[in-house]
Motif scaffolding. Structure first.
Motif, mmCIF file in Angstrom:
data_model
loop_
_atom_site.group_PDB
_atom_site.id
_atom_site.type_symbol
_atom_site.label_atom_id
_atom_site.label_comp_id
_atom_site.label_asym_id
_atom_site.label_seq_id
_atom_site.Cartn_x
_atom_site.Cartn_y
_atom_site.Cartn_z
ATOM 1 N N LYS A 391 0.818 -1.217 0.000
ATOM 2 C CA LYS A 391 0.000 0.000 0.000
ATOM 3 C C LYS A 391 0.851 1.267 0.000
ATOM 4 C CE LYS A 391 -4.114 -1.910 2.270
ATOM 5 N NZ LYS A 391 -5.036 -1.791 3.434
ATOM 6 N N HIS A 395 0.503 4.095 -2.864
ATOM 7 C CA HIS A 395 0.184 5.487 -2.536
ATOM 8 C C HIS A 395 1.173 6.436 -3.229
ATOM 9 C CE1 HIS A 395 -1.261 8.385 0.878
ATOM 10 N NE2 HIS A 395 -1.512 8.845 -0.327
ATOM 11 N N ARG A 409 -5.020 8.268 1.832
ATOM 12 C CA ARG A 409 -5.094 6.844 2.168
ATOM 13 C C ARG A 409 -4.800 6.635 3.651
ATOM 14 N NH1 ARG A 409 -3.031 2.385 -2.164
ATOM 15 N NH2 ARG A 409 -4.193 3.108 -3.979
ATOM 16 N N HIS A 411 -2.885 4.075 6.423
ATOM 17 C CA HIS A 411 -1.735 3.158 6.473
ATOM 18 C C HIS A 411 -1.602 2.592 7.883
ATOM 19 C CE1 HIS A 411 -0.077 4.104 2.481
ATOM 20 N NE2 HIS A 411 -0.503 5.334 2.714
#
Length: 417
Positions: A391, A395, A409, A411
């Motif tokens: 991820k 991103h 986003r 995390h």
């Protein structure tokens, strides 16, 4: 002799009184007749102009009805202004050009607009031209929007009361066709108590207009965050969360006679369970023209605080690295005693586009207690393939593919020094 003089005087006095009464009556009659009479127009042009306006009473009635249907409003010249000079209108209706006190009266039935003595219609006014500009916040909804909430806040210093007015919501997106919304309001970090609005039945655009009061000391006011949860109640009385708004008070100037009216778009709640060390949400953006890398630290959740008290402060340290060497770092303000702090703070770093292949960003969530050493709660690194996977890499790559656009986003934090 004296009697004759007295009789003569009485006769003369009576005659004079009679004459005076007659003159007074004549003058009053003359004035009354003048008020009821109309002065004829002598100019042939003026007669033509008058006939152009009132040539056909039935036609005039039809025009008035049509303008009423189209939303136009007849514009009437009152008798007191008939002495002014007027020009021809664009719709070719003629108006008065020379001073004339009155128009020729028309016989037969007249519309309500013609009932004023001496007044006549010279055109229409379009009400659309005089409307106030439309509020863009009521119409400008971005794609994917799930609703918008309006509220106002005010703080009374003397009584230490935070006044929150819930105004309205618009364009709610319920899971079914009908919607019966209500709102819960929290003052974080206290998530155990809340205030609740009334439920508005069967509307996607509820108007609340309700006032709420939170008692909070001015010393900790700027450490607090307002949280609004908008719910829908279905026919089985079950509650469905439609969206939420979080609003930190630290960046606002609150005080007496300073009422802030605010609107915010609803956000979906992150339903994923917090990771082992908690999660952090932030946005990334790169401006290739200015060479600026922007980070917006939004919020964190599920932090594992060593001690839950108002003496504990939590902040985020954002560091720009290149080849794993420290370049520059910036810190958010500290939030006291909350495992779910809200920041909404923006930082910008100077970074040449050629350096981005070897650059990375480190976001560390730190806890400090007065008189004790700072403790790391968790950390996340985003950057190119050289440093990251999963991820965090996605991103970074999405930020590079969408220049000048904020990419947001969540995390998971990990514990590594």
């Amino acid at each position: 002799t004296e009697q004759a003089v007295a009789v003569a005087g009485g006769v003369i006095g009576g005659i004079l009184l009679f004459v005076l009464i007659g003159i007074t009556a004549y003058l009053l009659w003359k004035k009354f007749c003048r008020l009821l009479s109309y002065e004829k127009l002598t100019s042939p042009v003026k007669m033509t102009n008058a006939n152009a306006i009132f040539q056909d009473q039935s036609t005039s009635e039809i025009q008035l009805k049509s303008t009423s249907r189209s939303g136009s409003i007849p514009f009437i010249i009152p008798p007191t202004l008939h002495g002014r000079d007027w020009i021809n209108l664009m719709n070719e209706e003629h108006v008065q050009e020379d001073s004339d006190p009155y128009m020729i009266p028309q016989s037969g039935p007249r519309s309500s607009f013609h009932s004023l003595a001496g007044a006549y219609v010279v055109g229409t006014i379009n009400p659309e031209l005089y409307k106030f500009p439309e509020d863009q916040s009521e119409t400008d909804f971005p794609e994917g929007n799930i609703g918008r909430l309006w509220f106002s806040i005010e703080y009374e210093q003397e009584s230490e009361r935070l006044l929150v007015s819930l105004i309205k919501a618009r364009k709610l997106q319920p899971p079914v066709d009908s919607c019966s919304p209500f709102v819960k309001i929290y003052l974080l970090p206290d998530e155990r108590s809340y205030l609740q609005s009334k439920t508005k039945r069967k509307t996607l655009n509820p108007q609340f207009d309700e006032n709420f009061v939170f008692q909070v000391s001015s010393k900790v006011l700027l450490q607090r965050t307002l949280k609004f949860l908008v719910y829908h109640v279905d026919k089985q009385k079950k509650h469905h969360l439609l969206g939420q708004v979080t609003f930190p008070l630290k960046n606002e100037t609150l005080g007496d006679d300073n009422k802030l009216v605010i609107w915010r778009d609803l956000e979906k709640e992150n339903l994923e369970l917090p990771s082992e060390y908690g999660d952090i949400q932030f946005s990334l953006s790169y401006n290739d023209y200015l060479g600026h890398l922007t980070v917006v630290v939004l919020r964190a959740k599920g932090l594992k605080l060593q001690e839950e008290s108002h003496a504990v402060s939590v902040y985020v340290k954002v560091s720009l690295m290149n080849h794993n060497k420290f370049i520059k770092s910036k810190k958010t303000a500290a939030v006291l005693g909350s495992p779910n702090p809200v920041y909404n703070e923006t930082f910008s770093f100077k970074a040449d586009q050629r350096e981005l292949d070897t650059a990375s960003l480190s976001l560390s969530v730190l806890q400090s207690i007065k008189g004790e050493k700072t403790h790391l709660l968790g950390r996340v690194v985003v950057g190119p393939f050289m440093y990251t996977r999963g991820k965090e890499l996605e991103h970074w790559n999405e930020m590079m593919s969408k220049p000048k656009e904020l990419v947001k986003r969540w995390h998971a934090l990990c514990y590594s020094m």
